[in-house]
Design an enzyme around this catalytic site. Sequence first.
Site, PDB file in Angstrom:
ATOM      1  N   TYR A 122       0.835  -1.201   0.000  1.00  0.00           N
ATOM      2  CA  TYR A 122       0.000   0.000   0.000  1.00  0.00           C
ATOM      3  C   TYR A 122       0.876   1.260   0.000  1.00  0.00           C
ATOM      4  CZ  TYR A 122      -3.374   3.334   2.135  1.00  0.00           C
ATOM      5  OH  TYR A 122      -4.164   4.408   2.429  1.00  0.00           O
ATOM      6  N   ASP A 177      -1.935  -6.232   9.460  1.00  0.00           N
ATOM      7  CA  ASP A 177      -2.981  -5.300   9.051  1.00  0.00           C
ATOM      8  C   ASP A 177      -4.093  -6.134   8.420  1.00  0.00           C
ATOM      9  OD1 ASP A 177      -4.597  -3.557   7.553  1.00  0.00           O
ATOM     10  OD2 ASP A 177      -2.977  -2.130   7.260  1.00  0.00           O
ATOM     11  N   ILE A 209      -7.392  -5.167   7.780  1.00  0.00           N
ATOM     12  CA  ILE A 209      -8.549  -4.290   7.561  1.00  0.00           C
ATOM     13  C   ILE A 209      -9.460  -4.765   6.428  1.00  0.00           C
ATOM     14  CG2 ILE A 209      -7.250  -2.306   8.439  1.00  0.00           C
ATOM     15  CD1 ILE A 209      -7.118  -1.229   5.583  1.00  0.00           C
ATOM     16  N   LYS A 227     -13.071  -0.549   5.300  1.00  0.00           N
ATOM     17  CA  LYS A 227     -13.218  -1.433   4.139  1.00  0.00           C
ATOM     18  C   LYS A 227     -14.335  -2.453   4.338  1.00  0.00           C
ATOM     19  CE  LYS A 227      -9.548   0.756   2.854  1.00  0.00           C
ATOM     20  NZ  LYS A 227      -9.654   1.895   1.909  1.00  0.00           N
TER      21      LYS A 227
END
Length: 486
Positions: free
Chosen positions: A153, A238, A240, A279
């Site tokens: 990202y 992470d 998410i 998300k």
Amino acid sequence: MGFESAKNNSILSKLATNEEHGENSPYFDGWKAYDNNPFHPLKNPNGVIQMGLAENQLCFDLIEEWIKKNPKASICSTEGIKSFKAIANFQDYHGLPEFRRAIAKFMEKTRGGRVTFDPDRVVMAGGATGANETIIFCLANPGDAFLVPSPYYPAFNRDLRWRTGVELIPIHCESSNNFQITPKAVKEAYDNAQKANIKVKGLILTNPSNPLGTTLDEDTLKSLLNFTNQHNIHLVCDEIYAATVFDTPQFVSIAEVLNDNETNYCNKDLVHIVYSLSKDMGLPGFRIGIVYSFNDAVVNCARKMSSFGLISTQTQHFLAAMLSDEKFVANYLAESAKRLAKRHKHFTNGLLEVGIKCLKSNAGLFCWMDLRPLLRESTFESEMSLWRVIINEVKLNVSPGSSFDCQEPGFFRVCFANMDDETVDIALSRIRRFVGVKRSGDESNAAEKKQQWKKNNLRLSFSKRMYDESVLSPLSSPIPHSPQVR
């Protein structure tokens, strides 16, 4: 450096004037192109379609319907006004107990009920951005480094590096094995950092992956957990995109791996999870970020730091009511997965019709699109040239792989869940038109080049014969001076 920049550098802090925020990346430049000329089906049908923003807008109708049926959840409604004073005055940075309980339960449901979470370990932050930065502040000092598999990202450079002073060391993954993380690549990145006298404090994983849309299997997670434990470094996961999985294999959380009897030996104090509702629930504007750590000291430190990025109590109150509605949550998660699967299939099939392939994925709000066949040559300069054409002429904001630190030119991330069906079809029609024009142009250019080659070859042969026969006239002998041959 301009006068204004020099002036600012002399009166502002280094943090305020450095370029570490990453806003100059093509990833953000694409957003600016959209902001300057946003698509609208009626007001601006020739504008740029935003396909660079990973938002989940496919299930807003379910949330809106729940709100209509539950007006008491809002302290700004007639039905919920009785709670206004208590909620408006609540400012404990631990958060509303009912909110933390609801978040913990929701995290369990998004992981199939295979693991439990302790509400007392739920720490609030201002979105995943705030949660990521908070965990880094807790774990590392300026100059320390974290390993991160690439492509990754682009805004990690902002979230993890900008204010913390921490470095990111990419673990390069390759298309030859579908960008999977290998033990060899992890060890190589770690060893290289050691040789450079860089202190590695941990490994950061995005699972499911952004930008790949793939999930890590249990064996890979165990292998990476073993590696971090053996080297006494942190593992930050992470997660998410946990509830955006729409196809097999199912999502495996690091929390599940920790519950496995085979990993009882590991040091849980080194494991941390970042979560968000941006998300999975499509609520980025609510700024719901969560740090969940198995380390008591990290929980305590992160909670103190959360004072700088708390979630409004009004938002906590609303979400506590919605996420505690088990029937709604079950229906939402099932319907979201179904709609994501349908949209993904429709979009990738549309790309396949014009010969564009994507990495096989089972999660996320995007595809990792392979446009290598459309590059003039296999370079990042060619990738950027193609990206500029897509932005400026095709009018689609897609994100080039180089902005995700991908080491192979020609890959692009394209988001498909932040628009309605009609806009998706318009985007696909633009792609079809572009690919058709480009291929016909390439074929035309190839034909012209072939014809030119024949002519040049004939001239060269003719000139060679003249040279062999020693007919060295000023017109025939000096081949390099012929503009046609050149």
